[in-house]
Enzyme design. Structure first.
Site, PDB file in Angstrom:
ATOM      1  N   SER A   1       0.787  -1.345   0.030  1.00 48.26           N
ATOM      2  CA  SER A   1       0.053   0.176   0.091  1.00 48.26           C
ATOM      3  C   SER A   1       0.900   1.310  -0.092  1.00 48.26           C
ATOM      4  O   SER A   1       2.138   1.179   0.462  1.00 48.26           O
ATOM      5  CB  SER A   1      -0.887  -0.023   1.207  1.00 48.26           C
ATOM      6  OG  SER A   1      -1.465   1.419   1.410  1.00 48.26           O
TER       7      SER A   1
ATOM      8  N   TYR B   1      -2.462  -1.270  10.483  1.00 45.77           N
ATOM      9  CA  TYR B   1      -2.450  -1.614   9.023  1.00 45.77           C
ATOM     10  C   TYR B   1      -0.979  -1.209   8.570  1.00 45.77           C
ATOM     11  O   TYR B   1      -0.472  -1.639   7.744  1.00 45.77           O
ATOM     12  CB  TYR B   1      -3.565  -0.765   8.561  1.00 45.77           C
ATOM     13  CG  TYR B   1      -3.752  -1.053   6.956  1.00 45.77           C
ATOM     14  CD1 TYR B   1      -4.188  -2.106   6.492  1.00 45.77           C
ATOM     15  CD2 TYR B   1      -3.309   0.066   6.114  1.00 45.77           C
ATOM     16  CE1 TYR B   1      -4.236  -2.453   5.064  1.00 45.77           C
ATOM     17  CE2 TYR B   1      -3.699  -0.136   4.746  1.00 45.77           C
ATOM     18  CZ  TYR B   1      -3.883  -1.354   4.412  1.00 45.77           C
ATOM     19  OH  TYR B   1      -4.285  -1.584   2.639  1.00 45.77           O
TER      20      TYR B   1
HETATM   21  P1  NAI Z   1     -11.452  -6.016  -0.879  1.00 43.92           P
HETATM   22  O1  NAI Z   1     -11.927  -6.314   0.567  1.00 43.92           O
HETATM   23  O2  NAI Z   1     -12.408  -5.576  -1.962  1.00 43.92           O
HETATM   24  O3  NAI Z   1     -10.786  -7.364  -1.328  1.00 43.92           O
HETATM   25  C1  NAI Z   1      -9.948  -8.146  -0.470  1.00 43.92           C
HETATM   26  C2  NAI Z   1     -10.235  -9.814  -0.617  1.00 43.92           C
HETATM   27  O4  NAI Z   1      -9.377 -10.332   0.264  1.00 43.92           O
HETATM   28  C3  NAI Z   1     -11.694 -10.025  -0.214  1.00 43.92           C
HETATM   29  O5  NAI Z   1     -12.377 -10.951  -1.398  1.00 43.92           O
HETATM   30  C4  NAI Z   1     -11.667 -11.023   1.001  1.00 43.92           C
HETATM   31  O6  NAI Z   1     -12.513 -11.964   1.030  1.00 43.92           O
HETATM   32  C5  NAI Z   1     -10.317 -11.473   0.824  1.00 43.92           C
HETATM   33  N1  NAI Z   1      -9.608 -11.887   2.179  1.00 43.92           N
HETATM   34  C6  NAI Z   1      -9.877 -11.199   3.285  1.00 43.92           C
HETATM   35  N2  NAI Z   1      -9.074 -11.736   4.099  1.00 43.92           N
HETATM   36  C7  NAI Z   1      -8.664 -12.799   3.816  1.00 43.92           C
HETATM   37  C8  NAI Z   1      -7.985 -14.061   4.170  1.00 43.92           C
HETATM   38  N3  NAI Z   1      -7.566 -14.032   5.750  1.00 43.92           N
HETATM   39  N4  NAI Z   1      -7.718 -15.097   3.192  1.00 43.92           N
HETATM   40  C9  NAI Z   1      -8.202 -15.109   2.216  1.00 43.92           C
HETATM   41  N5  NAI Z   1      -8.550 -14.094   1.540  1.00 43.92           N
HETATM   42  C10 NAI Z   1      -9.213 -13.022   2.522  1.00 43.92           C
HETATM   43  O7  NAI Z   1     -10.095  -5.169  -0.708  1.00 43.92           O
HETATM   44  P2  NAI Z   1      -9.117  -4.729  -1.804  1.00 43.92           P
HETATM   45  O8  NAI Z   1      -8.874  -3.293  -1.705  1.00 43.92           O
HETATM   46  O9  NAI Z   1      -9.155  -5.328  -3.027  1.00 43.92           O
HETATM   47  O10 NAI Z   1      -7.702  -5.199  -0.857  1.00 43.92           O
HETATM   48  C11 NAI Z   1      -6.663  -6.043  -1.694  1.00 43.92           C
HETATM   49  C12 NAI Z   1      -5.458  -5.489  -1.355  1.00 43.92           C
HETATM   50  O11 NAI Z   1      -5.155  -4.352  -1.557  1.00 43.92           O
HETATM   51  C13 NAI Z   1      -5.216  -5.599   0.403  1.00 43.92           C
HETATM   52  O12 NAI Z   1      -3.917  -6.179   0.787  1.00 43.92           O
HETATM   53  C14 NAI Z   1      -5.280  -4.065   0.920  1.00 43.92           C
HETATM   54  O13 NAI Z   1      -4.591  -4.134   1.877  1.00 43.92           O
HETATM   55  C15 NAI Z   1      -4.719  -3.722  -0.410  1.00 43.92           C
HETATM   56  N6  NAI Z   1      -4.972  -2.212  -0.559  1.00 43.92           N
HETATM   57  C16 NAI Z   1      -6.134  -1.739  -0.810  1.00 43.92           C
HETATM   58  C17 NAI Z   1      -6.395  -0.217  -0.874  1.00 43.92           C
HETATM   59  C18 NAI Z   1      -7.721   0.407  -1.134  1.00 43.92           C
HETATM   60  O14 NAI Z   1      -7.766   1.524  -1.252  1.00 43.92           O
HETATM   61  N7  NAI Z   1      -8.793  -0.387  -1.335  1.00 43.92           N
HETATM   62  C19 NAI Z   1      -5.403   0.508  -0.806  1.00 43.92           C
HETATM   63  C20 NAI Z   1      -3.805  -0.125  -0.610  1.00 43.92           C
HETATM   64  C21 NAI Z   1      -3.858  -1.287  -0.590  1.00 43.92           C
END
Ligand code: NAI
Length: 288
Positions: free
Chosen positions: A142, A156
């Protein structure tokens, strides 16, 4: 970068950035191995990807659960061989400044965001090296792995700084093997991250949010909702992979904050007082 017919293993692929990366892989003609803790969302994602013509296998997986992850990795390696592209993307963001975080907040976030990445590397990278293929490892960190601001969740930020450190060291290790490592460092992306607690495990006690935390979440939801579309992040990632770039920084608007941090460190090395505004005065909202 010849990707057609190659295999991608992606965690957190049922939503947001992981799903967008899976869609991009599908568009490149890759075989998809998608993993997520959320069974229904995973099935829906797989159905949509198959409808676009992709070959997809799904794995219900909590990346912080080593036994399950080990079984999944064994199945993947036996059925599909080493992935060509490994994307350690699953992650959770949660309330909690350092002063208010509970031990459970720490344990859950650290176990998903750090151990989940570490397990993915331990379970797949040796096979990727042994395959002799010049593949890729992508870790989703991130912009919060590069800078912090007063509103940042310490829990985080700690995990995302760790993902950056893991990725930097891994890049050195894997270069001699021809494997390329990239670390994805987005700012706000319009995903479901604000509702990450939908996946809170049973063993993490959850008293619900205070009204102040509820209004903070409403603000965050709006801020994140105005972020980049996940597909734009996936496009930038693939452009970076094609050029074998390591840092994938999708939000150039954080440049000033990143440079300020580095200038302050350089000034400290020279024993000079920092001339820039202090780190704590970096007021731009980061959140993710
Ligand atoms: P999201 O919540 O839309 O997707 C995350 C996915 O990971 C979901 O499908 C969820 O079910 C799955 N997940 C959660 N815990 C899990 C576990 N223990 N084992 C397997 N799967 C699991 O969120 P997003 O934003 O797509 O997040 C993806 C990555 O991007 C994360 O690492 C987040 O920290 C990172 N990120 C997101 C940002 C944002 O603004 N959305 C910015 C910077 C980084």
């Amino acid at each position: 970068m010849q990707l057609r017919g190659k295999t991608a293993f992606i965690t957190g692929a049922a939503s947001g950035i992981g799903l967008a990366i899976a869609e991009k892989c599908a568009a490149e003609g890759m075989k998809l191995l998608i993993a997520d803790i959320a069974a229904d969302a995973l099935a829906a994602a797989a159905e949509a990807l198959r409808a676009s013509g992709a070959e997809v296998a799904t794995y219900r997986l909590d990346v912080s659960d080593l036994d399950t992850y080990r079984a999944v990795a064994e199945a993947v390696l036996a059925e599909h061989g080493a992935p060509f592209l490994l994307v350690n993307n699953a992650g959770v963001a949660w309330k909690a400044p350092a002063s208010a975080a509970t031990p459970e907040d720490w344990r859950w976030t650290v176990s998903v965001n750090i151990l989940g990445v570490g397990y993915g590397l331990s379970l797949f990278v040796p096979a990727m090296i042994a395959s002799g293929e010049q593949g890729y490892v992508v870790n989703t960190a991130s912009v919060t792995g590069l800078i912090t601001s007063p509103g940042t969740s310490a829990v985080y930020a700690a995990t995302k700084h760790a993902v950056l450190a893991i990725s930097e060291t891994l890049a050195h290790e894997l270069r001699p093997h021809g494997l390329h490592v990239a670390v994805l460092c987005p700012g706000s992306v319009a995903t479901n991250i604000t509702d990450a607690d939908r996946n809170l495990p049973d063993h993490v006690s959850h008293d619900g949010l205070t009204s102040a935390e509820e209004s903070e979440r409403a603000f965050t939801r709006q801020f994140v909702g105005n972020g980049l579309p996940p597909a734009a992040v996936a496009d930038q990632l693939f452009a970076a992979l094609a050029e074998r770039r390591f840092y994938v920084i999708t939000h150039p608007e954080y440049r000033e904050e990143i440079e300020t941090r580095h200038r302050q460190i350089e000034a400290a090395i020279r024993g000079e007082p920092a001339s820039d505004v202090g780190l704590l005065a970096m007021a731009k909202q980061i959140l993710n």
